[in-house]
Write a protein that holds these residues in place. Structure first.
Motif, mmCIF file in Angstrom:
data_model
loop_
_atom_site.group_PDB
_atom_site.id
_atom_site.type_symbol
_atom_site.label_atom_id
_atom_site.label_comp_id
_atom_site.label_asym_id
_atom_site.label_seq_id
_atom_site.Cartn_x
_atom_site.Cartn_y
_atom_site.Cartn_z
ATOM 1 N N GLY A 195 0.785 -1.224 0.000
ATOM 2 C CA GLY A 195 0.000 0.000 0.000
ATOM 3 C C GLY A 195 0.817 1.275 0.000
ATOM 4 N N LYS A 196 2.145 1.158 -0.020
ATOM 5 C CA LYS A 196 3.020 2.330 -0.011
ATOM 6 C C LYS A 196 3.636 2.541 -1.398
ATOM 7 C CE LYS A 196 4.301 1.646 4.848
ATOM 8 N NZ LYS A 196 5.420 1.361 5.776
ATOM 9 N N LEU A 197 3.717 3.797 -1.796
ATOM 10 C CA LEU A 197 4.355 4.149 -3.062
ATOM 11 C C LEU A 197 5.849 4.326 -2.812
ATOM 12 C CD1 LEU A 197 3.853 4.891 -6.060
ATOM 13 C CD2 LEU A 197 3.623 7.268 -5.302
ATOM 14 N N LEU A 198 6.635 3.378 -3.300
ATOM 15 C CA LEU A 198 8.080 3.399 -3.053
ATOM 16 C C LEU A 198 8.848 4.148 -4.132
ATOM 17 C CD1 LEU A 198 8.697 -0.285 -1.871
ATOM 18 C CD2 LEU A 198 8.054 1.714 -0.519
ATOM 19 N N TYR A 199 8.303 4.165 -5.336
ATOM 20 C CA TYR A 199 9.021 4.817 -6.439
ATOM 21 C C TYR A 199 8.022 5.402 -7.424
ATOM 22 C CZ TYR A 199 12.582 5.648 -9.991
ATOM 23 O OH TYR A 199 13.422 6.252 -10.892
ATOM 24 N N LYS A 200 8.253 6.631 -7.852
ATOM 25 C CA LYS A 200 7.402 7.309 -8.834
ATOM 26 C C LYS A 200 8.322 8.083 -9.779
ATOM 27 C CE LYS A 200 6.403 11.163 -5.663
ATOM 28 N NZ LYS A 200 7.380 10.747 -4.639
ATOM 29 N N GLY A 201 8.813 7.434 -10.810
ATOM 30 C CA GLY A 201 9.820 8.012 -11.681
ATOM 31 C C GLY A 201 9.400 9.280 -12.386
ATOM 32 N N ASN A 202 8.099 9.425 -12.692
ATOM 33 C CA ASN A 202 7.624 10.593 -13.437
ATOM 34 C C ASN A 202 6.692 11.482 -12.615
ATOM 35 O OD1 ASN A 202 8.973 9.806 -15.842
ATOM 36 N ND2 ASN A 202 7.347 8.314 -16.228
ATOM 37 N N GLY A 203 6.751 11.366 -11.294
ATOM 38 C CA GLY A 203 5.914 12.212 -10.453
ATOM 39 C C GLY A 203 4.563 11.593 -10.150
ATOM 40 N N MET A 204 3.720 12.357 -9.465
ATOM 41 C CA MET A 204 2.436 11.838 -8.979
ATOM 42 C C MET A 204 1.316 11.909 -10.009
ATOM 43 S SD MET A 204 2.833 10.627 -5.952
ATOM 44 C CE MET A 204 1.154 10.528 -5.320
ATOM 45 N N ASN A 205 1.489 12.726 -11.041
ATOM 46 C CA ASN A 205 0.359 12.969 -11.943
ATOM 47 C C ASN A 205 0.533 12.390 -13.341
ATOM 48 O OD1 ASN A 205 -1.198 14.581 -10.038
ATOM 49 N ND2 ASN A 205 0.391 16.133 -10.301
ATOM 50 N N ALA A 206 1.639 11.711 -13.586
ATOM 51 C CA ALA A 206 1.875 11.125 -14.907
ATOM 52 C C ALA A 206 1.298 9.712 -14.965
ATOM 53 C CB ALA A 206 3.369 11.089 -15.209
ATOM 54 N N ARG A 223 -3.489 1.949 -17.345
ATOM 55 C CA ARG A 223 -2.749 3.215 -17.214
ATOM 56 C C ARG A 223 -3.370 4.070 -16.117
ATOM 57 N NH1 ARG A 223 -1.584 7.138 -21.696
ATOM 58 N NH2 ARG A 223 -3.808 6.979 -22.096
ATOM 59 N N TYR A 224 -2.550 4.390 -15.110
ATOM 60 C CA TYR A 224 -3.022 5.187 -13.979
ATOM 61 C C TYR A 224 -1.904 6.098 -13.487
ATOM 62 C CZ TYR A 224 -6.578 1.499 -13.856
ATOM 63 O OH TYR A 224 -7.563 0.608 -14.191
ATOM 64 N N THR A 225 -2.296 7.164 -12.801
ATOM 65 C CA THR A 225 -1.309 7.993 -12.113
ATOM 66 C C THR A 225 -1.095 7.413 -10.723
ATOM 67 O OG1 THR A 225 -2.914 9.475 -11.064
ATOM 68 C CG2 THR A 225 -2.222 10.023 -13.321
ATOM 69 N N PRO A 226 0.049 7.695 -10.103
ATOM 70 C CA PRO A 226 0.250 7.243 -8.715
ATOM 71 C C PRO A 226 -0.871 7.710 -7.781
ATOM 72 C CG PRO A 226 2.339 7.940 -9.638
ATOM 73 C CD PRO A 226 1.284 8.298 -10.664
ATOM 74 N N LYS A 227 -1.374 8.918 -7.988
ATOM 75 C CA LYS A 227 -2.481 9.413 -7.167
ATOM 76 C C LYS A 227 -3.704 8.513 -7.309
ATOM 77 C CE LYS A 227 -1.758 14.401 -6.549
ATOM 78 N NZ LYS A 227 -2.300 15.747 -6.863
ATOM 79 N N GLN A 228 -4.018 8.134 -8.526
ATOM 80 C CA GLN A 228 -5.160 7.255 -8.765
ATOM 81 C C GLN A 228 -4.961 5.892 -8.111
ATOM 82 O OE1 GLN A 228 -5.115 7.597 -13.102
ATOM 83 N NE2 GLN A 228 -7.129 8.575 -13.065
ATOM 84 N N LEU A 229 -3.774 5.359 -8.213
ATOM 85 C CA LEU A 229 -3.492 4.041 -7.638
ATOM 86 C C LEU A 229 -3.689 4.044 -6.127
ATOM 87 C CD1 LEU A 229 -0.292 3.158 -9.711
ATOM 88 C CD2 LEU A 229 -2.566 2.143 -9.966
ATOM 89 N N LEU A 230 -3.222 5.107 -5.465
ATOM 90 C CA LEU A 230 -3.405 5.213 -4.014
ATOM 91 C C LEU A 230 -4.885 5.334 -3.671
ATOM 92 C CD1 LEU A 230 -0.421 7.592 -3.174
ATOM 93 C CD2 LEU A 230 -0.647 5.182 -2.508
#
Length: 374
Positions: A195-206, A223-230
């Motif tokens: 449940g934790k975001l460990l790596y986001k190579g292109n930021g939170m909104n890509a 295809r999702y953004t890290p924000k959407q995944l959380l």
């Protein structure tokens, strides 16, 4: 009659002996034979070249070979088969196709069934030109993404399994590979674990293509953004593509769209919630050449998959069970060093995966400049 027979035999014997005793005639005979063979080989080569480059069936073979190279570290070699412009167009077309496949809505037609804990089964599979394995994990919540614990380097899946006490594991997501040396430290896209975001190579909104599982055990691909995944409650995920089965239907229409022949690792979910990992060996003539994604799609549809997506393949493809490598990795150096893997645990809730990339300048592991100049 007897006289005629006696007259014939000596003449044949004399002719044979005369040839043997005349080295010049023998040499000329060999020269004629070699010239004829050379001419035949040249004609055959020209015919094969004409077929390879100027016929529809030859073009199909060339593009299949090019697709196979596109999935390797040596993508640039495909230009010698189809030309640089066609290669660039092919790569762009695949990217667009994969994004379109990723956006197909998944209705999650899954009814999670309570299976006994620890039910993990490995089954051999084979097809035309390939051999591999299916690993069934009946409780999807047993699966976690685990990362390398080596600062600055990747880790073999076998090592990850032994280090964490996992039951089994397969290789995970994409990664950047400076100079194609197999460093395996820098992931591509995103990495999520527990449940934790460990790596986001292109930021939170890509938006990135991901493959993973949410907190309820449902497989997530697209295809999702890290924000959407959380927000979606995704628990464990890595980046790769394409998603190729959605709502029980295959999105790859033919062998020609199967992205070449290669070693494969894929992940799928059955209607009862069971997660199936497909591991197919390749690049080993006489044992297993590899499979297309269309081959994998057919296997998984026959097993009743409702969702499926591709993971990193090629020389990364590996399956570990009970601390042993089950398959035959294609690299002569053995299993590859990787940043992530999907591991299976009896007690996944007890697994702690620290953020190995926190506080590290990841630009030091960027291979974009090397790839552009290759």
């Amino acid at each position: 009659m007897e006289h005629r027979t006696e007259a014939v035999v000596p003449r044949r014997q004399h002719s044979y002996r005369a040839q043997q005793q005349d080295p010049k005639k023998k040499k000329k005979g060999w020269r004629r034979t070699i010239k004829r063979l050379s001419a035949a080989m040249l004609i055959a080569a020209l015919g094969a070249g004409g077929w390879f480059f100027y016929t529809p069936s030859g073009k199909d073979v060339r593009y299949m070979m090019a697709d196979t190279l596109i999935t390797t570290q040596h993508r640039y070699l495909a230009k010698y088969l189809i030309g640089q412009e066609a290669l660039d167009n092919r790569v762009a077309a695949y990217a667009a196709q994969f994004d379109a496949m990723a956006d197909v809505k998944d209705n999650h037609n899954v009814s999670l069934v309570n299976h006994p804990k620890g039910t993990v089964k490995v089954e051999p599979i084979s097809g035309k030109g390939f051999k591999g394995y299916l690993m069934y994990v009946h409780d999807p919540k047993m699966i976690r993404v685990v990362t390398t614990n080596i600062v600055g380097g990747g880790e073999r899946v076998e090592s990850m399994v032994k280090r964490t006490g996992a039951i089994a594991g397969v290789n995970g997501g994409a990664f950047d590979d400076p100079n194609w040396s197999g460093n395996g430290f820098k992931p591509a896209g995103i990495v999520m674990s527990g449940g934790k975001l460990l790596y986001k190579g292109n930021g939170m909104n890509a938006k990135v293509n991901v493959v993973g599982i949410d907190k309820d055990g449902l497989m997530v691909a697209g295809r999702y953004t890290p924000k959407q995944l959380l927000a979606m409650g995704v628990s464990d995920a890595v980046t790769f593509q394409p998603k190729f089965i959605v709502n029980g239907k295959g999105l790859i229409k033919s062998e020609a769209d199967g992205w070449g022949i290669a070693p494969r690792t894929c992940m799928a979910q059955l209607k009862d919630g069971t997660i199936v990992f497909v591991v197919i060996d390749g690049r080993q003539p006489g044992y297993s050449v590899g499979a297309t994604l269309y081959d994998v799609q057919k296997i998984l549809l026959a097993k009743g998959a409702v969702t499926a997506a591709n993971l990193d393949g090629g020389s990364s493809t590996v399956l570990v069970k009970d601390n042993e490598v089950v398959n035959k990795p294609s690299s002569k150096y053995g299993a590859r060093y990787l940043p992530t893997a999907f591991l299976v645990f009896d007690h996944p809730e007890e697994v702690e995966v620290p953020n190995i990339w926190a506080g590290i300048d990841m630009n030091a592991f960027d291979s974009s400049s090397e790839r552009q100049t290759s």
